[in-house]
Design a protein around this motif. Structure first.
Motif, PDB file in Angstrom:
ATOM      1  N   SER A   1      74.168  95.731-136.401  1.00  0.00           N
ATOM      2  CA  SER A   1      74.455  96.047-135.002  1.00  0.00           C
ATOM      3  C   SER A   1      74.165  94.872-134.074  1.00  0.00           C
ATOM      4  N   TYR A   2      73.730  93.751-134.640  1.00  0.00           N
ATOM      5  CA  TYR A   2      73.391  92.590-133.809  1.00  0.00           C
ATOM      6  C   TYR A   2      74.669  91.882-133.363  1.00  0.00           C
ATOM      7  N   GLN A   3      74.669  91.362-132.150  1.00  0.00           N
ATOM      8  CA  GLN A   3      75.875  90.788-131.573  1.00  0.00           C
ATOM      9  C   GLN A   3      76.213  89.401-132.112  1.00  0.00           C
ATOM     10  N   ASP A   4      75.211  88.671-132.595  1.00  0.00           N
ATOM     11  CA  ASP A   4      75.426  87.288-133.052  1.00  0.00           C
ATOM     12  C   ASP A   4      75.956  87.302-134.487  1.00  0.00           C
ATOM     13  N   ASN A   5      77.269  87.124-134.641  1.00  0.00           N
ATOM     14  CA  ASN A   5      77.876  87.154-135.970  1.00  0.00           C
ATOM     15  C   ASN A   5      77.481  85.969-136.832  1.00  0.00           C
TER      16      ASN A   5
END
Length: 533
Positions: free
Chosen positions: A86-90
């Motif tokens: 769910s973290y935004q930093d791919n």
């Protein structure tokens, strides 16, 4: 780190998390794996940032892999990957998945490798060209290993074009080799030969000896099938003389198969049988190693599933115990009995866990150390040195390696017995340990041969250190062994070149320099020169 220690009490929680993470990296370089893991646990207690938390988990995975604790490594990766979904930093997702691809390749888990490579490509979408290049290659390799040769060939073509365009020449060359393997499996030997010869030229520029050997093994078979027997024999003879390291097993197996076919063609069936027997033995060793890896992976997956099941069971049991406790608190005598029983169980569990922990540490040390000298064994030393090399390459620093061989050691065993030979090996080891730095990696290759890995050390510094070692070994007083004899040592040195991407190239160069020392009369130190080859 020593300079920061007096100020630790003034650090913020975020600074403390970073401090303990840096401490763990230092301990990891010194092979203090348990201490490094404890430092990472300490860093976790200070609620690190999301980015630092990911780094901490990946360092823990590295530690568990070095300890061959696959279950813990996969559990940590699973926890990390589920956390960052769910973290935004791919970028963090992609880096973690690429690391997982390496593990799947090492464990021959090709279905999982293919699925994860596709996942990386879907998330990355070409934003990080290096990770995109790796994912394309891994996807092609997994498809090849799953025997889908035509599809694999197309994927290798795609990865070659992409990696060459985005300045990843080594991965592009690996893709050329992958195409050659696909053509070989499809029986298209003319195309396979052309691609293998192109890949060989590329690997020679990088001095990637492991891949050079593998390509030559394929070419020796193709040359035989195309009736170029002299060229087939040339490569097969060369590869059959490789040492018995596991990394050479596949190439040596194919070389002995070619030698068997050549001998059979010439009517020498006895020799053909001997070559075929060697090839069969190497094949059995390869299959055994592959099976062990797959079993380790499957066991790790099974244990993870069991752990999840047990956690759910424990949660249910805890709920039940709480209900029982509420009932038992109504009766004082029953409550006292329950508390006493629970306390006794806890004490027993603590003692059991402490005993298991002590035994695990003892077994780990035994697995990593040479039984006679107490220094690292060959595999552990090479694993630690490979990790050091990654850091050196990232920092554009120096890296040197020495291969040390006791001169005429067999004569010591023959004249005075193996007890004196063992004394000699241990004495030489102690002398060298007193000279080298704590960060240097010293291990026994086998017999009277040792290797010393020197991170962040240039050739001249390595030469000075080698001369000191040679002089100190020559000065050893042997009367305490019960006999009077002289000890001398020959040392070959090589350092990291621009094209080196693994230990193999400059280990090979150091070995050539050592051979030149022996040829020039022993008791010498030489840095590798191209003229030695």
């Amino acid at each position: 780190m020593a300079e920061l220690a007096p100020s630790v009490s003034q650090f913020t929680p975020s600074q403390l998390a970073t401090y303990h993470t840096l401490s763990s990296i230092k301990q990891l370089y010194l092979s203090e794996l348990e201490q490094a893991n404890q430092s990472l646990d300490m860093a976790l207690s200070f609620e690190p940032s999301e980015e630092l938390l990911t780094r901490i988990y990946l360092y823990k995975v590295t530690i568990y892999l070095l300890q061959r604790n696959y279950e813990a490594a996969f559990s940590m990766l699973e926890m990390n990957l589920s956390r960052i979904e769910s973290y935004q930093d791919n970028r963090l997702k992609v880096a973690s998945y690429v690391r997982l691809l390496n593990i799947f390749l090492d464990l021959n888990a090709y279905d999982e490798m293919r699925d994860t490579a596709n996942l990386v490509l879907n998330i990355n979408q070409g934003k990080d060209t290096k990770h995109e290049c790796y994912a394309k290659l891994y996807l092609a390799v997994a498809t090849l290993k799953l025997t889908q040769y035509s599809q694999a060939n197309e994927l290798f073509k795609d990865s070659q074009i992409y990696c060459a365009t985005n300045e990843q020449p080594l991965i592009a060359n690996m893709s050329i080799k992958g195409q050659a393997q696909s053509y070989f499996e499809l029986g298209q030997l003319v195309l396979a030969r052309t691609m293998f010869e192109t890949a060989l030229t590329g690997y020679q520029e990088f001095r990637f000896q492991l891949e050079i050997n593998d390509v030559k093994a394929y070419l020796s078979k193709i040359y035989f099938y195309q009736k170029e027997y002299e060229r087939a024999a040339q490569y097969a003879d060369e590869l059959s003389k490789l040492n018995d390291d596991k990394v050479n097993q596949h190439a040596k197996k194919q070389a002995n198969e070619v030698l068997a076919m050549l001998a059979s063609k010439d009517g020498d069936y006895a020799k053909a049988y001997q070559y075929q027997l060697i090839a069969h033995t190497l094949d059995l060793q390869y299959l055994e190693d592959k099976t062990n890896k797959q079993n380790a992976y499957q066991m790790a997956r099974f244990n993870n599933a069991e752990t999840n099941r047990e956690n759910k069971s424990l949660q249910q049991e805890r709920m039940l115990m709480m209900q029982q406790k509420d009932l038992m608190l109504k009766e004082k005598s029953s409550s006292m009995m329950f508390s006493t029983l629970l306390f006794g169980v806890c004490i027993g569990l603590v003692l059991l866990l402490l005993t298991a922990w002590l035994q695990r540490n003892q077994f780990r040390r035994q697995a990593q150390r040479d039984g006679l000298t107490g220094i690292y064994n060959r595999q552990t030393g090479q694993d630690l040195a490979e990790d050091e090399l990654v850091q050196v390459l990232a920092n554009h620093s120096h890296f040197s390696v020495m291969i040390l061989d006791l001169d005429l050691f067999k004569s010591i065993n023959d004249r005075f017995g193996h007890a004196t030979g063992d004394w000699t090996l241990k004495k030489v080891t102690h002398v060298i340990q007193d000279i080298i730095r704590p960060t240097d990696i010293f291990c026994r290759m086998g017999g009277e041969e040792f290797v010393l890995y020197l991170p962040n050390t240039d050739p001249q510094a390595a030469l000075q250190l080698a001369e000191i070692i040679r002089s100190e070994v020559e000065s050893i007083n042997t009367k305490y062994s019960g006999h009077n004899f002289s000890i001398s040592i020959s040392i070959g040195i090589s350092s990291l070149d621009d094209g080196d991407l693994s230990l193999d190239p400059f280990l090979n160069r150091a070995d050539i320099a050592l051979y030149e020392c022996k040829r020039q009369g022993r008791n010498k130190v030489l840095i590798y020169q191209p003229s030695f080859a």
